[in-house]
Design a protein around this motif. Sequence first.
Motif, PDB file in Angstrom:
ATOM      1  N   THR B  38       0.835  -1.203   0.000  1.00  0.00           N
ATOM      2  CA  THR B  38       0.000   0.000   0.000  1.00  0.00           C
ATOM      3  C   THR B  38       0.867   1.250   0.000  1.00  0.00           C
ATOM      4  O   THR B  38       0.568   2.228  -0.686  1.00  0.00           O
ATOM      5  N   ILE B  39       1.969   1.198   0.783  1.00  0.00           N
ATOM      6  CA  ILE B  39       2.823   2.387   0.842  1.00  0.00           C
ATOM      7  C   ILE B  39       3.531   2.582  -0.501  1.00  0.00           C
ATOM      8  O   ILE B  39       3.700   3.712  -0.968  1.00  0.00           O
ATOM      9  N   LEU B  40       3.922   1.463  -1.131  1.00  0.00           N
ATOM     10  CA  LEU B  40       4.579   1.573  -2.431  1.00  0.00           C
ATOM     11  C   LEU B  40       3.633   2.213  -3.446  1.00  0.00           C
ATOM     12  O   LEU B  40       4.031   3.112  -4.206  1.00  0.00           O
ATOM     13  N   LEU B  41       2.350   1.792  -3.427  1.00  0.00           N
ATOM     14  CA  LEU B  41       1.370   2.391  -4.341  1.00  0.00           C
ATOM     15  C   LEU B  41       1.245   3.887  -4.075  1.00  0.00           C
ATOM     16  O   LEU B  41       1.207   4.696  -5.001  1.00  0.00           O
ATOM     17  N   GLY B  95       8.958   5.855   4.099  1.00  0.00           N
ATOM     18  CA  GLY B  95       7.995   4.968   4.760  1.00  0.00           C
ATOM     19  C   GLY B  95       8.023   3.582   4.142  1.00  0.00           C
ATOM     20  O   GLY B  95       8.024   2.580   4.852  1.00  0.00           O
ATOM     21  N   PHE B  96       8.095   3.522   2.809  1.00  0.00           N
ATOM     22  CA  PHE B  96       8.126   2.210   2.157  1.00  0.00           C
ATOM     23  C   PHE B  96       9.388   1.440   2.560  1.00  0.00           C
ATOM     24  O   PHE B  96       9.322   0.257   2.906  1.00  0.00           O
ATOM     25  N   LEU B  97      10.532   2.131   2.527  1.00  0.00           N
ATOM     26  CA  LEU B  97      11.782   1.438   2.893  1.00  0.00           C
ATOM     27  C   LEU B  97      11.691   0.892   4.312  1.00  0.00           C
ATOM     28  O   LEU B  97      12.126  -0.231   4.597  1.00  0.00           O
ATOM     29  N   HIS B 253       9.918   8.835  14.794  1.00  0.00           N
ATOM     30  CA  HIS B 253      10.641   9.724  15.693  1.00  0.00           C
ATOM     31  C   HIS B 253      11.951  10.207  15.103  1.00  0.00           C
ATOM     32  O   HIS B 253      12.845  10.610  15.824  1.00  0.00           O
ATOM     33  N   ALA B 254      12.097  10.107  13.787  1.00  0.00           N
ATOM     34  CA  ALA B 254      13.281  10.691  13.150  1.00  0.00           C
ATOM     35  C   ALA B 254      12.919  11.302  11.812  1.00  0.00           C
ATOM     36  O   ALA B 254      13.191  12.477  11.569  1.00  0.00           O
ATOM     37  N   ALA B 255      12.260  10.513  10.945  1.00  0.00           N
ATOM     38  CA  ALA B 255      12.103  10.977   9.571  1.00  0.00           C
ATOM     39  C   ALA B 255      10.845  11.793   9.347  1.00  0.00           C
ATOM     40  O   ALA B 255      10.872  12.799   8.652  1.00  0.00           O
ATOM     41  N   THR B 256       9.721  11.381   9.936  1.00  0.00           N
ATOM     42  CA  THR B 256       8.482  12.036   9.501  1.00  0.00           C
ATOM     43  C   THR B 256       7.741  12.796  10.596  1.00  0.00           C
ATOM     44  O   THR B 256       7.699  14.009  10.574  1.00  0.00           O
ATOM     45  N   MET B 257       7.169  12.081  11.589  1.00  0.00           N
ATOM     46  CA  MET B 257       6.237  12.773  12.475  1.00  0.00           C
ATOM     47  C   MET B 257       6.851  13.988  13.146  1.00  0.00           C
ATOM     48  O   MET B 257       6.232  15.038  13.232  1.00  0.00           O
ATOM     49  N   VAL B 258       8.091  13.823  13.642  1.00  0.00           N
ATOM     50  CA  VAL B 258       8.687  14.938  14.376  1.00  0.00           C
ATOM     51  C   VAL B 258       8.980  16.124  13.473  1.00  0.00           C
ATOM     52  O   VAL B 258       9.244  17.214  13.963  1.00  0.00           O
TER      53      VAL B 258
END
Lengths: 111, 636
Positions: B38-41, B95-97, B253-258
Amino acid sequence: MPIQYYIILAACLFCIGVAGVLTRRNAIIVFMCIELMLNAVNLMLVAFSKMHYAAAFATDNASTAGTDAQLFVFFIMVVAAAEVSVGLAIIVMMYRNIHSVDINFLNRLKN
Amino acid sequence: MNNIAYLVPLFPLLGFLINGLFRKSLSKGTIGIIGCGTILLSFIVSLILFFDVKANGGVVVNYFNFIDVASFQIPFAFQIDQLSVIFLLIITGIGFLIHLYSTSYMHDESSEHFGRYFAYLNLFVFSMLLLIMGANYVIMFIGWEGVGLCSYLLIGYWFKNINYTNAAKKAFVMNRIGDLGFLLAVFWLLSKLGTANYVDVFEQASTGLSSTDVTAITLLLFVGAMGKSAQIPLYTWLPDAMAGPTPVSALIHAATMVTAGIYMIARSNVLYSLSPLTQDVVAVIGLATAILSATIALFQNDIKKVLAYSTVSQLGFMFLALGVGAYTTGVFHVMTHAFFKALMFLGAGSVIHAMGGEQDITKMGGLVKKLPITAWTFVIGVLAISGFPFTSGFVSKDEILLAVLAHSPVLFWFAVFAAILTAAYMFRLMMLVFFGGFRGTHEQEHHLHESPSAMTIPLIILGVLSLIGGFVQLPHVFGGEDFFNQFLAPIVPAVTHEGAEAATLEYYLLGGTIVILVIVYVVTKKLFAVDRFDGVYTGFKKVLADKWYIDELYNAVIVNPLDKLAGFLKNVVEKSGIDGIVNGVGKFVNYASRQLRLLQSGQVGNYILFMVLSIAVLFLVFWNQEIIVQFLQKIF
């Protein structure tokens, strides 16, 4: 005679009746006092009926206003007589069962 | 093309529903395929959107009215523009990785919990996409709360460990404090302008809002950012959040939300530019956070804690960039940081995996021989974050430093200090983990192995991105094209460093960076690439290792008094006050009815007396008193 006299008399009778019911323990006396109150009310009915009739008659001598109460009183007296016979019968039965007409003994329903 | 925008968040939502509802019946393989697929799509759709935006510019896509009350409307709309597509690519790509990596990292979990993990992770991506794509502050707030919830769920993923659930609660509460600020800002905005749509708000900001309004709104929004992006004083939840699985730390807690706070401020750059006071506050708090957490990171012995404090520190750098008005630079650092910090967290996960769950770096060492791919990709990450020339971190961090220098030389030297600390703690971590001699037990040494390819492939991809990711924004001096800033220019005004002076500065920074890195390399190699390391500190080092006792301070000043107050309310106010009233009413009724019971004597005479008295009272109370008076006057 002014209506006030009748009212005062009826009120006195009624109060005597109330006082008798409240203070006396003899069932027959209580019963008599109840009749007294009933008749005080009857007296009022008759007195007011006469008053209305007299007032209506003064303007229209063919009027029968208030006269129906006179008839009503007779009904009440007849019904009261019937009621008295039933009440006295109950008191007689009571006397036969507990040999007393003291209403304070009639507390068997308590508890 | 833009009518497919809704597909981006839809796929992760479907993944969440399928994995969440059928986690007991699906096999791990299926769950993994659904979770990653789903994330890849979404990533593919995001790429299509990216090229569309690149060619045709941004649009707002309206779907329906989320709130529709009289003239007040909050549309459910997505804003697909230059800023949001960049974040879309970061979130879905990385996210996909990380999903891919998770399929291997979480393989020891039972199928049901495996499904729960991927359901949470997909829900997180969905919320994050909502946060980014929303065309107004309300939709952003939905995503904002959603990511907070998912963060809570994933930190407490191993909920049987009470410490982990406490960490999750701490993160949630800290975030809520920030969310309150965000919410107040949105209310303020709605009451003044009657709209929360970005387009309308930014159009009316300069005319419809007084300077007090703007300052208050931006400060309150920044409070929201403080909570979500872990800035002083609300940063203490992020290091504790390392209780979650390592891929979660990498993604959330590193790449996205923060980075949501950075996105929000970059999105609101029109408002922030109107309020110099807020900008100064943002810059100073960002810088203070960067330095404080960097000093703490210097003496941590937990591999994930070092990375966590490093994240807080880098977020501080991003806020510093935003505070001095270099919005594109802040966003650019979000991107490069997402590359190298996700890389390092995933590398740390690989190390923890190989060490059988051990996170203490004093027990590691020399892992480069057994885990070559992990080690060398991690080294790339360390070089990137330390600003080794021409890596992605170099480009973004130098740009931040230049922007700060243009704003204030004092802040610049503090920022340089923080950057040196960054290199120091990162090299220390690298030396302790991967070089020197192994310091763990024999079983651990025997167990050491390189991770499977599902874990190393994401590492390699992220490693390549960390190396070359900076080239989209290489300075002019080095032949760069300024592509990133130009791409963002329609949404976020860029600060450019042109001319000979900027070129000279670039060379100074390049030279300075190399000198500092060489010194740091030599010193850390001597100190930390060793066979024995006890990791016990004394004196001032102990203060740093114990995190400046900030947690203890918060406990003493806020948590414990609140606990005491709650205890007081519970034991005194609740027990004797509220319970006393309730029980008192009951007791009184009980007592009164016991007394009133005596009235029922069974004597007919008594009953009649009460009846007569009551009637007399009723006469007195309810009869028209004038009639009685007249009547009595007539009689007597």
